[in-house]
Design a protein around this motif. Structure first.
Motif, PDB file in Angstrom:
ATOM      1  N   GLU A 108       4.013  -4.276  22.520  1.00  0.00           N
ATOM      2  CA  GLU A 108       3.568  -5.155  21.551  1.00  0.00           C
ATOM      3  C   GLU A 108       2.971  -6.369  22.064  1.00  0.00           C
ATOM      4  O   GLU A 108       2.315  -7.056  21.381  1.00  0.00           O
ATOM      5  N   SER A 109       3.346  -6.875  23.170  1.00  0.00           N
ATOM      6  CA  SER A 109       2.860  -8.324  23.687  1.00  0.00           C
ATOM      7  C   SER A 109       1.414  -8.278  23.938  1.00  0.00           C
ATOM      8  O   SER A 109       0.910  -9.325  24.429  1.00  0.00           O
ATOM      9  N   PRO A 133       1.317 -11.316  16.721  1.00  0.00           N
ATOM     10  CA  PRO A 133       2.650 -10.789  16.606  1.00  0.00           C
ATOM     11  C   PRO A 133       2.930  -9.697  15.787  1.00  0.00           C
ATOM     12  O   PRO A 133       2.203  -9.922  14.585  1.00  0.00           O
TER      13      PRO A 133
END
Length: 111
Positions: free
Chosen positions: A71-72, A77
């Motif tokens: 995800e990063s 986000p």
């Protein structure tokens, strides 16, 4: 002695596999590594995914057990989760709830 890997070839093989993952399905870094003949290189698959372009559906590649470990690497986000949920995948506490049902195993699926 460590196995010598042609990084460019490795990345291309990873991207070819990832582009085959059907919408609404996911696979793991380890499954991709195994499918391309480098079963001990799942972290290298992750590195390749960090550097892929937008034509590669990177959101469909997750960690062991359905964890959203990449995800990063997305621009915003929650983007990975949003993309997966858009395809009907249920996320609960940063993990795919129905992982076994949506897991796409490239070793079994690619002939």
């Amino acid at each position: 002695m460590a196995e010598k890997v042609d990084v460019r070839l490795f990345r291309n093989l990873v991207y070819e596999i990832v582009k085959m993952i059907p919408e609404g399905r996911v696979t793991s870094y380890g499954a991709i590594a195994k499918a391309i003949g480098y079963p001990n290189h799942s972290r290298m698959v992750g590195t390749a995914m960090n550097n892929c372009d937008v034509t590669v559906p990177a959101h469909r590649v997750v960690g062991h057990g359905g964890r959203l470990t990449g995800e990063s690497n997305f621009h915003a986000p929650g983007e990975m989760q949003r993309l997966l949920e858009k395809e009907g995948i249920i996320i609960d506490k940063n993990r795919i709830r129905n992982f076994k049902n949506v897991f796409w195993n490239p070793v079994e699926e690619i002939e």
